[in-house]
Design an enzyme around this catalytic site. Structure first.
Site, PDB file in Angstrom:
ATOM      1  N   LEU A 443       0.822  -1.213   0.000  1.00  0.00           N
ATOM      2  CA  LEU A 443       0.000   0.000   0.000  1.00  0.00           C
ATOM      3  C   LEU A 443       0.852   1.258   0.000  1.00  0.00           C
ATOM      4  CD1 LEU A 443      -2.695  -1.037   2.631  1.00  0.00           C
ATOM      5  CD2 LEU A 443      -2.948  -0.992   0.147  1.00  0.00           C
ATOM      6  N   GLY A 444       2.044   1.183   0.591  1.00  0.00           N
ATOM      7  CA  GLY A 444       2.911   2.352   0.631  1.00  0.00           C
ATOM      8  C   GLY A 444       4.123   2.079   1.503  1.00  0.00           C
ATOM      9  N   GLY A 449       8.888   1.729   7.710  1.00  0.00           N
ATOM     10  CA  GLY A 449       8.510   0.405   7.242  1.00  0.00           C
ATOM     11  C   GLY A 449       7.664   0.428   5.988  1.00  0.00           C
ATOM     12  N   VAL A 451       3.980  -0.947   4.238  1.00  0.00           N
ATOM     13  CA  VAL A 451       2.611  -1.297   4.621  1.00  0.00           C
ATOM     14  C   VAL A 451       2.003  -2.168   3.527  1.00  0.00           C
ATOM     15  CG1 VAL A 451       0.336  -0.439   5.253  1.00  0.00           C
ATOM     16  CG2 VAL A 451       2.377   0.867   5.875  1.00  0.00           C
ATOM     17  N   ASP A 563       4.768  14.179  14.081  1.00  0.00           N
ATOM     18  CA  ASP A 563       4.875  14.165  12.618  1.00  0.00           C
ATOM     19  C   ASP A 563       3.508  14.402  11.989  1.00  0.00           C
ATOM     20  OD1 ASP A 563       6.163  14.042  10.195  1.00  0.00           O
ATOM     21  OD2 ASP A 563       6.163  11.861  10.077  1.00  0.00           O
TER      22      ASP A 563
END
Length: 775
Positions: A443-444, A449, A451, A563
């Site tokens: 997914l990204g 990390g 996903v 963030d």
């Protein structure tokens, strides 16, 4: 009996082959180094293969190279002679391989006297754009100094940077580049770059940095080539020369970056891989292009006639595994056995076994074979038992390595309140859910990390976050995010479902949020996102700020996200906002209001006060959320090098626009069309308060939420308070292209917004553009 004998020999050969394979070092053979007939093939210690060609100064022979881009000048005035790229006469070549060049370095340097004045400023930037060369991903960016940071800009979409600090020469880390005296950043492939070397305080801090480190350096170079022992003396005036002598830059090269293996053969005369037994290889560098290589079983220079020649594997015993007879064939070889022998003739196979009719010998061999087979069966049984035990121990080791013990320690607060336990998934469950972590399930990727999308046995769709690498710092980030999300229960915070700690890298399992990030919707090239109205923007802002307010003041242990940005605000099927990515977040003890920590965040969103002091407070999130609100109002990105210098930093430009009473000119047309004057005025004031340089002057996140909630109650259109005539009504109904008329009419209505923002003088506003501090 014959079958048993063959089985015995096959098993024995397999064991030998397995041992040999284990001890083999795999190497990549480069093409044979030779030049065109009549052309020089070596310059000093450097061998130069065609398509490169050596040109002596004043004696250019265009036939010795493929084209001008591959010309190499051999300077014979030195001993030994040195080779230089003809198009960049100051760049020395150290090595040429079948796909790379290693060239001399150009280190950026900036030196300060004890008064903070720069007395030497040397640029280290170069450019290969428009050539057949590309900067390789084998390079890494390094910064050396004790009060410095660098902004690295490459191509149009690659921006990196890091910073270094230290209080004394003894504090410098001599074993690596982790931010104390030295820092490093990995890079992708790119064509050109610019290094902007800067200092926090011009080496004039209270620690008198200039006394032990007058100069700072930044350079691009091959990974692992920098000798950290050079950090032992930051006063060494020859440090720049030592770096340039030991750290080369790696370039990828191709034949023609405008063609590939599909288009190049269409012009047979210019096609470089046209000779016998040579094949075309499409490169994976950003600019494209192709190279040539000899086919398997052949060697030589694929760029020269007559092409690659057959390798005689039988002439070299190390290149074949024949036991008796080797037969060379084009591109390969075969094995055979002499008369009176059976087998495939290979040492890795059944070999060659002599035929025999002596019955006693067969019985002996049969007995040995059966005994050996029994030994193998028994050994295999023991092996599988040991393997199962090792697997169990390995799972326990991974559990501890991935923070299982740290999770148990952090699962209880200082007051002894146990945090709700998290479901532990097995490695097999998550492999099946992600189809063994297939690339089409990604997914990204983020700073901590990757996903993956997963489907659990009960058909629930989840998002599975896997840590990229295993190290102590990342393990603490991983456990930190899990502990934070376990204690948080809010409809606008992404829900943690469980984790897996028994595999090589740790994993977190979240609810799946299907509609992407808010960044994708606000900055999508498709500007026709019908749902992203002014009302929806306000709703999402209220939901996001409410979640952050909950984290700051209502969670059992206060949490600072650290963030906050559009990319970390996810949207579900109904476009409900959910705050995500707590890898950089910090828990705040109940008896404290701030935490001292290493600076982390994202360029454009980072709180300037936190950046300069290292003191993290909940007001740092408020500043980042102020940038988010500015993005929602303007549709502009926080940082964009494509805009003019005064517009590059959104926070600075927004405040300047408010002070100069021209904020209408930077608001997104749909926002102006749909929002009331009172809403837009109040929203702009709220943004300037959130972006205040002094954190004490910023509102709390709870106050931000209350003000945004009140904005949603205003429903009167901004133009109904004006002289409602037909011309105004016609202007309201016009398209966004015609909104320049509205700006001229209403710009004066914002005259009172700048009154609360006079604190942002020109010198103060510059502080809102922090240096590049990567995640």
């Amino acid at each position: 009996m014959k079958t048993n004998l063959q089985l015995f020999l096959v098993l024995l050969a397999c064991a030998w082959a397995l041992e040999a394979a284990t001890n083999t070092n795999h190497t990549i053979m480069n093409v044979e180094n030779f030049a065109k007939p009549g052309c020089q093939s070596q310059c000093g210690n450097l061998k130069v293969p065609y398509p490169f060609g050596i040109q002596e100064e004043g004696h250019i022979n265009p036939n010795c190279s493929l084209n001008f881009g591959f010309d190499i000048i051999c300077n014979t005035s030195t001993d030994p002679p040195k080779a230089f790229i003809r198009s960049w006469k100051n760049i020395e070549i150290f090595d040429i391989s079948d796909n790379e060049l290693r060239i001399s370095n150009n280190v950026a340097e900036k030196c300060y006297n004890r008064s903070g004045l720069v007395y030497r400023d040397v640029s280290g930037s170069t450019e290969v754009d428009g050539t057949t060369y590309t900067y390789s991903s084998a390079n890494i960016l390094t910064v050396v100094g004790c009060d410095d940071y660098v902004e690295f800009v490459a191509d149009a979409d690659l921006r990196k940077g890091c910073g270094t600090t230290c209080r004394s020469a003894e504090e410098v880390d001599k074993d690596g580049c982790f931010g104390t005296g030295c820092c490093q950043v990995s890079l992708n492939i790119f064509n050109f770059y610019t290094i902007l070397l800067k200092s926090y305080d011009n080496h004039t801090t209270q620690y008198n940095v200039s006394t032990f480190n007058p100069c700072s350096y930044a350079f691009l170079g091959e990974r692992n080539s920098f000798n950290h022992s050079l950090l032992s003396d930051l006063k060494d005036p020859t440090l720049k020369n030592k770096i340039e002598d030991t750290v080369p830059i790696v370039l990828d090269w191709v034949i023609d970056n405008n063609k590939n293996c599909s288009t190049a053969p269409q012009d047979p005369d210019s096609f470089a891989c046209r000779y016998a037994n040579s094949s075309c290889i499409d490169t994976d560098v950003r600019s494209g292009g192709y190279r040539c290589s000899c086919e398997e079983g052949y060697e030589g220079n694929p760029y020269l006639s007559p092409g690659c020649k057959d390798i005689d594997e039988c002439a070299d015993g190390t290149k074949n595994d024949c036991e008796k007879i080797c037969n060379n064939i084009p591109g390969n070889y075969t094995c055979s056995c002499p008369d009176g022998h059976d087998g495939d003739g290979r040492e890795s196979g059944s070999g060659c076994v002599a035929k025999s009719s002596e019955f006693p010998l067969i019985k002996v061999i049969l007995g040995i074979s059966l005994g050996f087979i029994s030994l193998i069966v028994g050994t295999s049984w023991i092996y599988f038992i040991i393997k199962k035990r090792r697997h169990t121990k390995l799972r326990e080791k991974f559990f501890q390595q991935n923070g299982g013990l740290l999770l148990n320690q952090q699962s209880t607060s200082k007051e002894g309140v146990t945090i709700e336990s998290t479901k532990l998934f097995t490695d097999e469950e998550l492999k099946k859910a992600t189809n063994n972590y297939a690339s089409d399930r990604i997914l990204g990727q983020g700073g901590y990390g990757i996903v993956f999308k997963g489907i659990l046995p009960d058909q629930r769709v989840v998002a599975i976050k896997r840590s990229k690498i295993i190290d102590k710092s990342q393990m603490e980030q991983f456990i930190n995010e899990m502990v934070i999300l376990t204690q948080v229960n809010h409809r606008n915070v992404v829900k943690l479902l469980g984790c897996c700690l028994e595999c090589e890298v740790p994993l977190l399992v979240y609810e799946f949020v299907s509609n992407g990030t808010l960044h994708d919707h606000v900055h999508s090239k498709d500007e026709g996102k019908s749902w992203l109205s002014w009302e929806n923007r306000l709703r999402i802002a209220v939901e996001s700020s409410g979640a952050l307010a909950y984290l700051h003041s209502a969670a059992s242990i206060p949490v600072i996200h650290r963030d906050v940005k559009l990319a970390n605000i996810l949207l579900d099927d109904h476009h409900v906002a959910k705050i995500s990515d707590f890898g950089a977040s910090r828990l705040v003890p109940l008896d404290k209001t701030q935490v001292t920590t290493l600076v982390q965040g994202t360029l454009g969103y980072l709180d300037p006060e936190y950046f300069h002091t290292g003191q993290l407070t909940d007001k740092s999130d408020v500043y980042s959320f102020g940038v988010v609100l500015a993005e929602l109002l303007t549709g502009r990105k926080p940082i964009s090098m494509d805009r003019s210098p005064e517009e590059r930093n959104l926070a600075t430009y927004f405040i300047t626009s408010v002070n100069e009473k021209r904020v209408f000119l930077i608001l997104e047309p749909r926002v102006v069309k749909e929002g009331t004057l009172e809403q837009l005025e109040t929203a702009a004031k709220l943004v300037t308060r959130c972006l205040s340089l002094n954190s004490k002057e910023r509102p709390t996140m709870k106050e931000v939420t209350m003000e945004l909630e009140s904005l949603r109650k205003f429903t009167k259109h901004p133009w109904t308070n004006q002289h409602a005539n037909e011309e105004t009504t016609r202007l309201i109904g016009q398209t966004e292209v015609q909104f320049s008329d509205l700006y001229e009419i209403q710009a004066s209505s914002f005259s009172n917004i700048g009154s609360d923002s006079e604190q942002y003088s020109s010198s103060t506003i510059s502080l809102l553009h922090p240096s590049s501090i990567p995640r």
